[in-house]
Write an enzyme that holds these catalytic residues in place. Structure first.
Site, PDB file in Angstrom:
ATOM      1  N   ASP A 193      12.116  13.650  15.664  1.00 59.76           N
ATOM      2  CA  ASP A 193      13.328  13.568  16.482  1.00 59.76           C
ATOM      3  C   ASP A 193      14.484  14.162  15.686  1.00 59.76           C
ATOM      4  OD1 ASP A 193      14.370  12.181  19.142  1.00 59.76           O
ATOM      5  OD2 ASP A 193      15.931  12.003  17.619  1.00 59.76           O
ATOM      6  N   GLU A 202      18.824  15.231  15.741  1.00 62.77           N
ATOM      7  CA  GLU A 202      20.161  15.179  16.328  1.00 62.77           C
ATOM      8  C   GLU A 202      20.888  16.426  15.847  1.00 62.77           C
ATOM      9  OE1 GLU A 202      21.103  13.049  18.577  1.00 62.77           O
ATOM     10  OE2 GLU A 202      19.278  11.836  18.413  1.00 62.77           O
ATOM     11  N   HIS A 211      19.927   7.777  20.168  1.00 62.27           N
ATOM     12  CA  HIS A 211      20.554   8.956  19.585  1.00 62.27           C
ATOM     13  C   HIS A 211      20.767   8.816  18.082  1.00 62.27           C
ATOM     14  CE1 HIS A 211      20.811  10.229  23.664  1.00 62.27           C
ATOM     15  NE2 HIS A 211      21.669   9.278  23.975  1.00 62.27           N
ATOM     16  N   ASP A 247      15.062   6.770  17.638  1.00 66.18           N
ATOM     17  CA  ASP A 247      14.369   7.467  18.723  1.00 66.18           C
ATOM     18  C   ASP A 247      12.967   7.897  18.304  1.00 66.18           C
ATOM     19  OD1 ASP A 247      16.588   7.085  20.261  1.00 66.18           O
ATOM     20  OD2 ASP A 247      17.201   9.194  20.341  1.00 66.18           O
TER      21      ASP A 247
END
EC number: 3.1.13.-
Length: 218
Positions: free
Chosen positions: A27, A29, A185, A190
């Site tokens: 994951d 960001e 987030h 996540d």
């Protein structure tokens, strides 16, 4: 493959479950949607293993806050969405080079331990995460990228197929996996929920008798 050779395959070994692929939950960001121009700001990865009952479970994990690469685009709307303050010294951000080196080191170790041939990215809406991982790998010029260049396992697609739900929190709810929207987030949070969801779907199919697959004669 004959019926005899099919029976001889031990599907409780991870190397046999996904045709030699080693699944790694990812994951990210970011500071935008373009992997070539927008900054990768946070990355989490979780490797998987088979337990003593042949069920898929999370194994090792790594998590990094990452400094924007030189010349990277920073979209304020993206920062507002993920809540990242790139100027906060408490982030403990490291360079892309260090982050990718550590990621690849962990993945290659797990892949070798599982006797798999190649690693594959597992993510929710996986093309997005894969694009940023591959772009960072290209920028840092780190050799021996363990990930397949285009094959992915997308939990949004799998969740839609299994549950009729493509949103991560909705899929987790159907699978009875706790999900705290206030922690969403965060790449690590996540990734942990995505790992649980992927393992649940793989294990649920096995418990239902759907894997190994036996063709039904029409």
């Amino acid at each position: 493959m004959t019926a005899l050779s099919e029976q001889a395959v031990d599907y409780n070994l991870l190397k046999n479950r996904f045709r030699g692929f080693f699944p790694v939950i990812i994951d990210v960001e970011t500071a935008g949607f373009n992997a070539q121009t927008d900054a990768l700001l946070e990355l989490a990865a979780i490797t998987l293993k088979m337990d003593e009952n042949g069920l898929l479970v999370p194994d090792e994990k790594c998590h990094f806050h990452i400094q924007p690469f030189e010349g990277a685009n920073i979209n304020p709307e993206s920062l507002k969405f993920n809540g990242i303050d790139i100027d906060n010294p408490l982030r403990g951000a490291i360079s892309e080079n260090v982050a990718m080196s550590e990621l690849f080191k962990m993945v290659r170790h797990g892949q070798k331990k599982a006797d798999c041939q190649r690693s594959v990215i597992v993510a929710h809406n996986a093309t997005f995460d894969q694009s940023f991982v591959m772009a960072a790998a290209e920028r840092t010029k780190i050799k021996r990228n363990p990930f397949h260049p285009f094959s992915i396992f997308d939990t949004a697609t799998l969740s839609g197929f299994m549950f009729g739900q493509t949103v991560l929190v909705k899929g987790c709810q159907v699978a009875n996996i706790s999900f705290d929207g206030k922690k969403a987030h965060s790449a690590l949070y996540d990734a942990e929920r995505t790992a649980e969801l992927f393992c649940y779907m793989v294990n649920h199919l096995k418990k239902l008798g759907g894997f190994p697959h036996v063709a039904i004669n029409s």
